[in-house]
Write a protein that holds these residues in place. Structure first.
Motif, PDB file in Angstrom:
ATOM      1  N   MET A   1     -24.476  13.880 -68.457  1.00 23.39           N
ATOM      2  CA  MET A   1     -24.971  12.082 -68.897  1.00 23.39           C
ATOM      3  C   MET A   1     -25.648  10.881 -67.547  1.00 23.39           C
ATOM      4  SD  MET A   1     -22.914   9.571 -70.982  1.00 23.39           S
ATOM      5  CE  MET A   1     -21.107   8.873 -69.563  1.00 23.39           C
ATOM      6  N   SER A   2     -27.228  11.115 -67.545  1.00 27.61           N
ATOM      7  CA  SER A   2     -27.914  10.034 -66.233  1.00 27.61           C
ATOM      8  C   SER A   2     -27.508   8.641 -66.645  1.00 27.61           C
ATOM      9  CB  SER A   2     -28.594  10.778 -65.696  1.00 27.61           C
ATOM     10  OG  SER A   2     -29.483  10.370 -64.903  1.00 27.61           O
ATOM     11  N   LYS A   3     -28.539   8.109 -66.183  1.00 31.60           N
ATOM     12  CA  LYS A   3     -29.266   6.283 -66.616  1.00 31.60           C
ATOM     13  C   LYS A   3     -30.439   6.284 -65.811  1.00 31.60           C
ATOM     14  CE  LYS A   3     -24.411   4.365 -66.908  1.00 31.60           C
ATOM     15  NZ  LYS A   3     -23.538   3.722 -65.708  1.00 31.60           N
ATOM     16  N   THR A   4     -30.915   7.383 -65.608  1.00 30.32           N
ATOM     17  CA  THR A   4     -32.017   8.018 -65.038  1.00 30.32           C
ATOM     18  C   THR A   4     -33.035   8.254 -66.231  1.00 30.32           C
ATOM     19  OG1 THR A   4     -31.949   8.192 -62.970  1.00 30.32           O
ATOM     20  CG2 THR A   4     -34.327   8.508 -63.831  1.00 30.32           C
ATOM     21  N   GLY A   5     -33.710   6.691 -67.291  1.00 32.56           N
ATOM     22  CA  GLY A   5     -33.931   7.312 -67.828  1.00 32.56           C
ATOM     23  C   GLY A   5     -34.504   6.891 -69.783  1.00 32.56           C
ATOM     24  N   PRO A   6     -33.151   6.316 -70.133  1.00 35.20           N
ATOM     25  CA  PRO A   6     -31.709   6.616 -69.853  1.00 35.20           C
ATOM     26  C   PRO A   6     -31.806   8.496 -70.658  1.00 35.20           C
ATOM     27  CG  PRO A   6     -31.399   5.423 -72.091  1.00 35.20           C
ATOM     28  CD  PRO A   6     -32.648   5.314 -71.145  1.00 35.20           C
TER      29      PRO A   6
ATOM     30  N   SER B   1     -29.923   7.666 -75.252  1.00 36.17           N
ATOM     31  CA  SER B   1     -29.080   7.382 -74.339  1.00 36.17           C
ATOM     32  C   SER B   1     -27.555   7.315 -74.400  1.00 36.17           C
ATOM     33  CB  SER B   1     -27.882   6.032 -75.943  1.00 36.17           C
ATOM     34  OG  SER B   1     -27.754   4.518 -75.319  1.00 36.17           O
ATOM     35  N   ALA B   2     -27.884   7.061 -72.639  1.00 35.94           N
ATOM     36  CA  ALA B   2     -26.898   7.328 -71.433  1.00 35.94           C
ATOM     37  C   ALA B   2     -25.240   7.137 -72.043  1.00 35.94           C
ATOM     38  CB  ALA B   2     -26.613   7.169 -70.760  1.00 35.94           C
ATOM     39  N   GLY B   3     -24.692   5.845 -73.181  1.00 31.34           N
ATOM     40  CA  GLY B   3     -23.824   5.558 -73.559  1.00 31.34           C
ATOM     41  C   GLY B   3     -23.192   4.714 -72.717  1.00 31.34           C
ATOM     42  N   HIS B   4     -21.687   5.188 -72.645  1.00 29.22           N
ATOM     43  CA  HIS B   4     -20.782   4.832 -71.619  1.00 29.22           C
ATOM     44  C   HIS B   4     -19.515   5.955 -71.616  1.00 29.22           C
ATOM     45  CE1 HIS B   4     -17.858   3.049 -74.532  1.00 29.22           C
ATOM     46  NE2 HIS B   4     -18.868   2.429 -75.033  1.00 29.22           N
ATOM     47  N   HIS B   5     -19.281   5.797 -70.812  1.00 30.27           N
ATOM     48  CA  HIS B   5     -17.658   6.753 -69.974  1.00 30.27           C
ATOM     49  C   HIS B   5     -18.050   7.705 -70.235  1.00 30.27           C
ATOM     50  CE1 HIS B   5     -16.049   2.720 -69.609  1.00 30.27           C
ATOM     51  NE2 HIS B   5     -15.236   3.123 -69.282  1.00 30.27           N
ATOM     52  N   ASP B   6     -18.099   7.983 -71.911  1.00 30.08           N
ATOM     53  CA  ASP B   6     -17.894   9.763 -71.556  1.00 30.08           C
ATOM     54  C   ASP B   6     -19.714   9.861 -73.260  1.00 30.08           C
ATOM     55  OD1 ASP B   6     -16.970  11.997 -71.832  1.00 30.08           O
ATOM     56  OD2 ASP B   6     -15.330  11.426 -73.144  1.00 30.08           O
ATOM     57  N   SER B   7     -19.045  11.306 -72.973  1.00 23.13           N
ATOM     58  CA  SER B   7     -20.001  11.497 -74.119  1.00 23.13           C
ATOM     59  C   SER B   7     -20.206  13.599 -74.345  1.00 23.13           C
ATOM     60  CB  SER B   7     -21.748  11.316 -73.150  1.00 23.13           C
ATOM     61  OG  SER B   7     -22.220  12.051 -72.355  1.00 23.13           O
TER      62      SER B   7
END
Length: 558
Positions: free
Chosen positions: A131-136, A154-160
């Motif tokens: 997961m990236s935070k570009t976009g997200p 959504s990239a969310g947080h910590h894990d996906s």
């Protein structure tokens, strides 16, 4: 084999040592190979294979950045015979960069994820999900083509997590529901932060939703008075790891601050069980002692078999030492088994690092196909980040040290599937079709069963057997057995080929000896030797050595 002995040499060797040498002649020459693996054999060969696999011009980071990372990397231990030789995939927490290296620390591929929670993992033999935070966005990175496919989710947080069967994503979300009661004094009224879980399709539509406040409501008896960033919320859950067991359709959810692992029914959203400090199970360490918890503020849950798990225990806020302050002593790798019948959870393996391995945040732990364990001791201000591979006996056989950043997650994978034979030679009597047994693993740790094929070729490269099978998920051992019909008396040098769905193949040689069926003589030994010395030559050497001993004793009496 030639021995040159004169009277001075014999004079320096006591009789008992001469006898030991004679015994070694007979025993040392007859030790058969008992464990054969297909594996990467040399760095030069590996490098060529790797670049053929990855293609040319790999990586998105600058040459200067790659040089800096290389200079900050140290391989502190490398026992090539006992380590699980392969490739390494990891994230630098401080910079959000993803790297692939060989066992010597050489960077083979890189990518800027712009997310220090990228948590990359393989979804098939040649594709990494992160997961990236570009976009997200969520990203699928094809290592064979170096092409990425991105999804505006959504990239969310910590894990996906990504489900390769459905093409859907499981992502951490979050919400604030309710507030701390008056008993918390100055903190009363601060909103309580919960974790939510979302499943999205590739178009960004929500297919499934799980609300943490409904299933794990705030309980002041479980709360450690931890607050979020800037003390703007009560950090009730702090989920940091998800494991979507796709074949079983369950989710394992690890809220760090509750020191408890939850098993969630993916269909209904109900909690099946919880294990840990506030869970349903009685807990035992590996010595059989009952414990309050088997981990404290842990990271990175991994399924390695039915009700068998790996966990990285940071040992932060261990309430058996101090119930009111976030103390830490020794972080460790933990393997444990859950028994749903007697409602116990038992630790079966642990490796505790010394003080310099202390890790108050981040971390990863896993078990490898050869039985070794690997732990990523991600960060602590006073020392570098360590990733350490150890044997079941606790011996360090490989260690990666990075001096300039924290490590968030760390994965080992292979260039090809792995084959294990118990012996590379099989001897049977004519009339009995040879049954061959072997164990195989895919080249990566998969969440699902993956396709594989077995082919056997004879000396003339004729295909004599072919069958399909499935690699078991979670890097569990896949056992295969098969019979080769219609082999007459003789010696056959066979080649076993195991291929996965991406066309990555491993080969292993096997010699099959078919002996004539005899009725008047007892069976002959099928033992092989690792030397070209015949039994007659060994016998002559034995007689000669005895003669030398007698000459020496006679000379000594004179």
């Amino acid at each position: 084999m030639t021995f040159i002995v004169d009277k001075y040499t014999m004079g320096a060797i006591p009789l008992k040592f001469t006898i030991i040498i004679l015994v070694m002649l007979f025993t040392g020459l007859m030790v058969p190979s008992s464990f054969v693996e297909s594996r990467i054999s040399s760095r030069n060969a590996t490098t060529n294979q790797i670049f053929d696999f990855f293609g040319v011009g790999f990586g998105t980071l600058s040459a200067e950045r790659l040089e800096f990372v290389s200079n900050e990397t140290t391989i502190q231990h490398f026992d090539a015979k006992r380590a699980m030789n392969g490739l390494n995939l990891f994230t630098l927490k401080d910079t959000g960069e993803i790297f692939i290296t060989d066992m010597n620390g050489t960077i083979l591929a890189s990518r800027f994820a712009n997310n220090n929670d990228a948590a990359p993992e393989f979804i098939n033999s040649t594709t990494v999900f992160y997961m990236s935070k570009t976009g997200p966005v969520q990203v699928l990175w094809n290592l064979k083509t170096n092409i990425t496919e991105t999804f505006n989710i959504s990239a969310g947080h910590h894990d996906s997590e990504y489900n390769p069967k459905t093409g859907t994503f499981l992502v951490f979300g979050g919400g604030r529901y309710g507030s701390l009661p008056e008993e918390y004094g100055d903190l009363a009224g601060i909103p309580i932060s919960y974790d939510d879980l979302y499943e999205y399709d590739k178009e960004g539509n929500v297919l499934w939703y799980w609300n943490g406040s409904t299933h794990i409501p705030f309980d002041s008896s479980m709360y450690l008075n931890e607050t979020g960033r800037g003390a703007t919320s009560a950090d009730w859950m702090h989920g940091n790891a998800l494991f979507w067991d796709i074949e079983e359709d369950v989710i394992y959810y690890n809220p760090r601050n509750l020191d408890t692992l939850y098993k969630i029914n993916k269909t209904t959203g109900d909690i099946v069980w919880s294990v840990g400090k506030h869970g349903d199970f009685t807990l035992y360490d590996k010595y059989g002692n009952q414990k309050e918890s088997l981990w404290y503020h842990s990271h990175s849950v991994e399924v390695i078999g039915p009700n068998r798990f790996m966990m990285f225990d940071n040992d932060l806020w261990n309430t058996t030492r101090n119930a009111t302050a976030p103390t830490i002593e020794f972080s460790r790798i933990v393997e444990f088994i859950v028994n749903e019948t007697d409602m116990t959870a038992r630790e079966v393996f642990t490796w505790v690092g010394s003080e310099e391995y202390t890790c108050d945040r981040f971390g990863d732990a896993d078990r490898l196909p050869n039985g070794n364990y690997i732990g990523c001791f991600g960060a602590f201000p006073e020392h570098p980040a360590y990733t350490t591979e150890v044997t079941p006996n606790g011996d360090i056989v490989w260690e990666f040290v990075f001096n300039a950043s924290s490590l968030y997650r760390f994965e080992r994978f292979l260039e090809t599937p792995l084959i294990k034979l118990t012996s590379n030679q099989l001897t049977i009597k004519e009339g009995n079709n040879p049954t061959i047994k072997l164990s195989v693993w895919d080249n990566f740790k998969s969440r699902i069963y993956t396709d594989g094929s077995l082919s056997i070729y004879d000396d003339d490269v004729n295909l004599i057997l072919e069958k399909n099978f499935h690699f078991r998920p979670h890097w569990q051992e896949t056992e295969l057995d098969f019979t080769i019909p219609d082999l007459t008396t003789g010696t056959y040098d066979l080649e076993i080929v195991i291929e996965n769905s991406a066309g990555l193949a491993a080969t292993q040689s096997l010699t099959v000896v078919i002996q004539e069926e005899t009725t008047s003589e007892p069976p002959t030994s099928t033992s092989t030797t690792t030397s070209g010395t015949s039994g007659f030559e060994v016998f002559i050497a034995f007689l000669g050595a005895i003669g030398l001993v007698l000459v020496y004793q006679r000379h000594k009496r004179k």
